[in-house]
Design an enzyme around this catalytic site. Structure first.
Site, PDB file in Angstrom:
ATOM      1  CB  CYS A   8      38.323  34.171  33.692  1.00  0.00           C
ATOM      2  SG  CYS A   8      38.169  32.591  34.420  1.00  0.00           S
ATOM      3  CB  CYS A  62      31.448  34.627  27.502  1.00  0.00           C
ATOM      4  SG  CYS A  62      30.790  32.959  27.301  1.00  0.00           S
ATOM      5  CB  CYS A 116      38.059  30.361  25.793  1.00  0.00           C
ATOM      6  SG  CYS A 116      36.398  29.650  25.882  1.00  0.00           S
ATOM      7  CD  GLU A 166      44.770  34.174  33.995  1.00  0.00           C
ATOM      8  OE1 GLU A 166      44.210  34.624  35.001  1.00  0.00           O
ATOM      9  OE2 GLU A 166      45.110  34.867  33.040  1.00  0.00           O
ATOM     10  CB  CYS A 218      40.159  28.276  39.809  1.00  0.00           C
ATOM     11  SG  CYS A 218      39.301  28.733  38.297  1.00  0.00           S
ATOM     12  CB  CYS A 234      35.117  35.785  29.759  1.00  0.00           C
ATOM     13  SG  CYS A 234      36.473  34.694  30.179  1.00  0.00           S
TER      14      CYS A 234
END
Length: 343
Positions: A335, A118, A114, A94, A107, A121
């Site tokens: 995100c 974290c 990932c 995205e 962005c 997120c």
């Protein structure tokens, strides 16, 4: 997609000229093809000043590199657009476009998923599937320009993925996006956001590119930071700040510290004072981000009064700070949220 073929969007203009030589063609053809790519040519047949036999040869050894718009949402609140792109291997990423009056910022994502973990997120919930190639990062921008008819002026690497965990491809992307006959986006208009992979910050600084560095800090205390960000188990805040100072010295750019405010976790006056102490005397700026709610996590955003109190505390201690206005809140602007729902 045949993996022996090369993606032409992975090349700068000079490299494309070199590539032409390796397949027995004249270098000027590289410039012609480069120019077609940036005019938006989707196939070799669109390139009508390129001889048929060369187009056939290119078809055999290369591909241009195109991702497709799978879904597009537009915010009723502020016109922010969110795109889901379909990659050649059917993965989905995205990208968000924010249209401010004077600039258009995109962005971009630079990994599928990932592995940084974290806690606030959504991108990281299923881990890392793979790195994006330079052309897949670049094409997010090209497809948005094509879709909106607007020139993108600013890029932030704050979508899914950790850019310094995909460092070689990110570095190459910078070079291509800066190419004067390509998208020609200046380094000063690019911001790389990292959760703090210390050795890579030094490596990045040594490139001496005037790119803006944004560092996800989220707590002034190592122990608390480990709770939110697993990467903090590898590098202390002190080590990260040393790396940031080195970055400032090498590039002369102010570093931005991103600080997601989480209710009852890191939003008190005590934290604001500790953060001010850490950053005292540094060429920096703090970006306060009221956290977006992620369904799979239990964090909440603080109330407005807390957010502004935190900012005022920093300002009083001479640390420049702004509160980031959340764009596209009605279209899962944060995100990784949309990609998860869509899957």
């Amino acid at each position: 997609m045949n993996h022996n073929k090369v993606a032409l969007k992975n090349f700068t203009e000079e490299e494309l000229k070199e590539f032409m030589k390796t397949i027995g063609e004249k270098p000027f053809r590289g410039s012609q093809i480069f120019s077609w790519i940036y005019k938006g040519a989707k196939s070799f047949d669109d390139m009508n000043n390129i001889p048929k036999n060369l187009r056939n040869k290119l078809e055999e050894v290369s591909y241009i590199g195109n991702i497709e718009v799978e879904l597009k949402l537009e915010s009723k609140v502020d016109g922010t657009k969110k795109y889901l792109f379909l990659l050649n291997d059917k993965n989905i990423i995205e990208t968000v476009m924010m249209d401010y009056d004077s600039r258009v910022t995109v962005c971009v994502s630079n990994q599928v998923g990932c592995r940084m973990g974290c806690k606030f997120c959504a991108s990281t919930i299923d881990g890392l599937l793979r790195n994006l190639e330079p052309w897949e990062i670049l094409d997010q921008i090209m497809k948005i320009q094509e879709d909106t008819g607007k020139r993108v002026s600013n890029i932030v690497l704050m979508g899914s993925g950790e850019p310094l965990d995909n460092f070689e491809n990110t570095k190459k992307f910078f070079e291509i996006v800066n190419d004067k006959n390509g998208l020609n986006i200046g380094y000063r208009h690019i911001t790389l956001s990292t959760c703090g992979i210390v050795p890579k910050i030094y490596e990045f600084a040594d490139l001496e590119l005037p790119i803006n560095l944004a560092l996800s800090l989220h707590s002034p205390y190592d122990e608390a930071r480990k709770e939110i960000m697993p990467v903090a188990n590898a590098y202390t805040i002190e080590e990260i700040l040393d790396a940031c100072r080195y970055y400032i010295k090498k590039t002369n750019r102010r570093v931005t510290f991103e600080y997601s405010l989480i209710k009852d976790v890191n939003d008190s006056e005590k934290e604001a004072n500790a953060l001010s102490k850490l950053l005292k005397g540094m060429l920096c700026h703090v970006n306060l981000i009221p956290i977006n709610k992620v369904e799979e996590r239990e964090f909440e955003k603080p109330d407005k009064s807390f957010i502004y109190k935190f900012r005022d505390n920093l300002e009083k201690n001479k640390i420049p700070a702004t509160v980031r206005i959340s764009m596209g809140s009605d279209i899962s602007g944060a995100c990784g949220q949309l990609r998860r729902k869509y899957k």
